[in-house]
Design an enzyme around this catalytic site. Structure first.
Site, mmCIF file in Angstrom:
data_model
loop_
_atom_site.group_PDB
_atom_site.id
_atom_site.type_symbol
_atom_site.label_atom_id
_atom_site.label_comp_id
_atom_site.label_asym_id
_atom_site.label_seq_id
_atom_site.Cartn_x
_atom_site.Cartn_y
_atom_site.Cartn_z
ATOM 1 N N CYS A 108 -7.952 -2.932 -1.733
ATOM 2 C CA CYS A 108 -8.896 -3.407 -2.756
ATOM 3 C C CYS A 108 -8.138 -4.172 -3.856
ATOM 4 O O CYS A 108 -7.665 -5.275 -3.597
ATOM 5 C CB CYS A 108 -9.730 -2.249 -3.294
ATOM 6 S SG CYS A 108 -11.233 -2.815 -4.157
ATOM 7 N N HIS A 206 -11.949 -0.143 1.365
ATOM 8 C CA HIS A 206 -11.276 1.126 1.090
ATOM 9 C C HIS A 206 -11.225 1.982 2.357
ATOM 10 O O HIS A 206 -12.081 2.834 2.576
ATOM 11 C CB HIS A 206 -12.013 1.894 -0.013
ATOM 12 C CG HIS A 206 -11.720 1.421 -1.392
ATOM 13 N ND1 HIS A 206 -10.665 1.916 -2.144
ATOM 14 C CD2 HIS A 206 -12.334 0.490 -2.158
ATOM 15 C CE1 HIS A 206 -10.655 1.313 -3.322
ATOM 16 N NE2 HIS A 206 -11.650 0.446 -3.353
ATOM 17 N N GLU A 208 -9.376 4.470 3.034
ATOM 18 C CA GLU A 208 -9.202 5.900 2.732
ATOM 19 C C GLU A 208 -10.543 6.613 2.550
ATOM 20 O O GLU A 208 -10.637 7.837 2.721
ATOM 21 C CB GLU A 208 -8.306 6.081 1.497
ATOM 22 C CG GLU A 208 -8.964 5.893 0.147
ATOM 23 C CD GLU A 208 -9.238 4.450 -0.246
ATOM 24 O OE1 GLU A 208 -9.796 4.229 -1.331
ATOM 25 O OE2 GLU A 208 -8.875 3.545 0.529
#
Length: 230
Positions: A108, A206, A208
């Site tokens: 990001c 993102h 994660e």
């Protein structure tokens, strides 16, 4: 193989009085740990970046606030509030890691820092610059088109749904970088990599936050940690 040390950059929360605190979402830490690395939360002064780069094995540039347009030679034309301390440190650390030929992954904001560190620029605000409403918010999804043969493949390829929490994006590519994933019919760059095959990568989404619904997202962290452990 010893588990590699992965520096993970922290954001900052400032107080009206006092120094504030460094902070980082636990999902970054968990993604590094789950895929074989040892995360090291990091923040500091830019003059310490070279010494830190020599001590760690890889770098994960995390998400957060906008990059100050002054870092890429522009006036503010739609960027949000910046953190000049964080910008200075992360740009210096990213450049030091690349000079030392150590792996870097930007997520990001991190893809934007990576691009600026190599001389690129940013679209400061997608809606006003490109005249379109690109998804921007927690839980929102859109499709990206991934180029064949890039660092994301074979685990991630073709069209893929990703999350979207950004109003900025890569504009002019930094030196030695190429775009390898796009959204909005090619108008928004969603992933970049080094042209010469070095382990220098960035994604605008993102991963994660997507690992539970899309376990293939773990491959992004696995590649960073594998490269850091060589």
């Amino acid at each position: 193989m010893n588990k590699p040390l992965i520096a993970v950059t922290a954001g900052h929360e400032y107080e009206d009085k006092g120094a504030g605190q460094a902070c980082l979402g636990l999902r970054y830490i968990q993604a590094v740990e789950d895929n074989g690395g040892i995360p090291v939360l990091t923040s500091g002064r830019p003059e310490l970046a070279e010494a830190l780069a020599k001590r760690v094995d890889g770098l994960l540039l995390s998400g957060g606030c906008d990059v100050d347009p002054a870092c890429f030679g522009q006036q503010n034309r739609g960027a949000g509030k910046a953190d000049v301390r964080r910008d200075a440190f992360e740009l210096a650390l990213c450049q030091a890691m690349i000079r030392l030929d150590k792996p870097v992954l930007g997520i990001c904001r991190g893809i934007q820092v990576l691009n600026v560190a190599l001389g690129g620029t940013l679209i400061q605000d997608i809606p006003s610059w490109l005249g379109m409403d690109h998804p921007n918010g927690t839980g929102l999804r859109h499709e990206v088109q991934i180029e064949p043969g890039c660092f994301l493949t074979p685990q991630l390829q073709g069209r893929r749904r990703v999350n979207s929490t950004h109003h900025q994006a890569v504009d002019k590519l930094g030196e030695g970088l190429r775009a390898v994933a796009y959204a909005e019919a090619g108008r928004v760059i969603e992933a970049i990599e080094a042209e010469d095959g070095r382990p220098v990568w960035g994604v605008q989404w993102h991963p994660e936050r997507l690992r539970e619904e899309d376990p293939a997202m773990n491959s992004i962290f696995q590649k960073l940690i594998l490269a850091a452990g060589v």
